[in-house]
Design an enzyme around this catalytic site. Sequence first.
Site, PDB file in Angstrom:
ATOM      1  CB  ILE A   1      -0.909   0.032   1.259  1.00  0.00           C
ATOM      2  CG1 ILE A   1      -1.769  -1.236   1.336  1.00  0.00           C
ATOM      3  CG2 ILE A   1      -1.771   1.288   1.262  1.00  0.00           C
ATOM      4  CD1 ILE A   1      -2.762  -1.395   0.201  1.00  0.00           C
ATOM      5  CG  HIS A   2       2.822   2.888  -3.265  1.00  0.00           C
ATOM      6  ND1 HIS A   2       2.316   1.797  -3.930  1.00  0.00           N
ATOM      7  CD2 HIS A   2       3.093   3.819  -4.211  1.00  0.00           C
ATOM      8  CE1 HIS A   2       2.304   2.059  -5.234  1.00  0.00           C
ATOM      9  NE2 HIS A   2       2.764   3.273  -5.430  1.00  0.00           N
ATOM     10  NE  ARG A   3      -1.531   3.264  -7.523  1.00  0.00           N
ATOM     11  CZ  ARG A   3      -0.885   3.790  -8.570  1.00  0.00           C
ATOM     12  NH1 ARG A   3      -0.730   5.091  -8.643  1.00  0.00           N
ATOM     13  NH2 ARG A   3      -0.408   3.006  -9.515  1.00  0.00           N
TER      14      ARG A   3
ATOM     15  NE  ARG B   1       3.339   8.696  -0.688  1.00  0.00           N
ATOM     16  CZ  ARG B   1       2.904   9.061  -1.890  1.00  0.00           C
ATOM     17  NH1 ARG B   1       1.674   8.766  -2.259  1.00  0.00           N
ATOM     18  NH2 ARG B   1       3.690   9.706  -2.719  1.00  0.00           N
TER      19      ARG B   1
ATOM     20  CG  ASP C   1      -1.878   1.220  -3.190  1.00  0.00           C
ATOM     21  OD1 ASP C   1      -0.730   0.765  -3.410  1.00  0.00           O
ATOM     22  OD2 ASP C   1      -2.091   2.109  -2.334  1.00  0.00           O
TER      23      ASP C   1
END
Length: 371
Positions: free
Chosen positions: A203-205, A236, A277
Site C-alpha cells: 500500500i503506497h498510493r 510513505r 494498490d
Amino acid sequence: MKVLSVVGARPQFVKLAPVAAAFAGTGHEHVIVHTGQHYDPALSDVFFADLRIPAPDVHLGVGSGSHGVQTGAILSAMDAVLDEHRPDWVLVYGDTNSTLAGTLSAVKQHLPVAHLEAGLRSFNRRMPEEHNRVLTDHAADLLLAPTVVAMRHLADEGLAGRSRLVGDVMVDVLFRVRDAVAGQVPELPEDVDPERPYLVATIHRAENTDDEARLRAIVEQLSGLPLPVVLLTHPRLAARAAEAGLPLRSGALFPTAPMPYPALVAAVVRSAGVVTDSGGLQKEAFLLRVPCTTLRTETEWVETVELGWNMLRGDLTGVAEAVTRPRPDWSGAMPYGAGDAAHQVVAALADAAAGVTGRGGDLLATRVSRA
C-alpha cells in the site's frame, strides 16, 4: 544513436533492466540518468544490483518533496545534463514525477522524447500518476505502448500517428527473474510460514495513505484477513501510519521492509494472493498466475480484471471474500507480449531516429525542424 533514459522510482528501475540489456548488444550509446526520486537504498540501489543494471551515468539526487518541489528540482537539474549529452532520444518510463520532468526538460530543449508504457489510462484525474502519463503522452514524439488497449486509448486521443505497439518490458524482466528464483523458499517475517498459505500486500498510493480514515480502514481490513499478510512497508506508508499512531503489526498483518525484486518475485509466486494498490504488482501477479485484489476503484491494467485474475475493491467491501476466491483457470492469454519488448523498443527508437516515416517518424521530423 544516443538514447538517454530518465528513471527515478522502483517500477522504472525494473523496466530499465531489460532495456539496458537490449542496448548492451548494439552499437547504440545508452546514458542512464537517475533522478533520485526514490532515494531509499531498498527502493533504489538494490534494484540496480539485483537486476544487473549498469550504474547510472548521472545521479541528480533530488530526494523527497511535494509533487511540485520534486518535479521542479528534476527540471532544474536536467538542463545541464541534456546540454552535455544532446541525445537523439530522451526515453522516459511510466508515470512518475521523473517521467513528467524528464519530458518537459527535453521538450524545452527541442530534443525528441519517447514514452515507454504509453497509453495507460485509469481515467481517475485525482491520481497524480494519471496527469503525469497523459501530459507525457501528448508531449512525446514516439509513444511505445504495451498493449492493444493502450494503443486504442492513444488513438482515441488523436495520437495514433506517433504510437507503436512494442509489448511490455516488465514481462521481459519478470520471466527472467521468475526462472532464476524457481524453487527458492521466500524470506518472510519469522512468524509467517512460507510452506503455508499467505498473502503479499503493498500500500503506497497517496489516495490510500494520506487520508487517515481510509488508511485506518485499510489496515483494519488487512489485519482481519483469514491468512497471514506480509506487508511490504513503503516509506510513505510507514510515515503516515506513524503520524496516525496506527500500528502495522496487528492481527494478520506482518510488516517487513521492501524486498529486492528477486525476493519479491519469489514471495509472490509462492503466495496465495496479492493485495495492493500498485499498478506494477497487479500485472506481475497476473503474469505469475497469482490472484490479485486491488484496493482502488479502477486499474490501468484492465486485462487483468477481464481475464479474472484481478478484482477491484476500492470501496473496501468484500476484501476477505476476494482474497480467498478460487484461483481462476489460465486461458493462455498473453496481452502484455511474449518477453521481447525491450528489443522492440530499441528497434522502434532506431527506426524513428533514422527518419522512418509513420509510427512516430513524421512527428519526429517536425520536432527536429522546430529546433
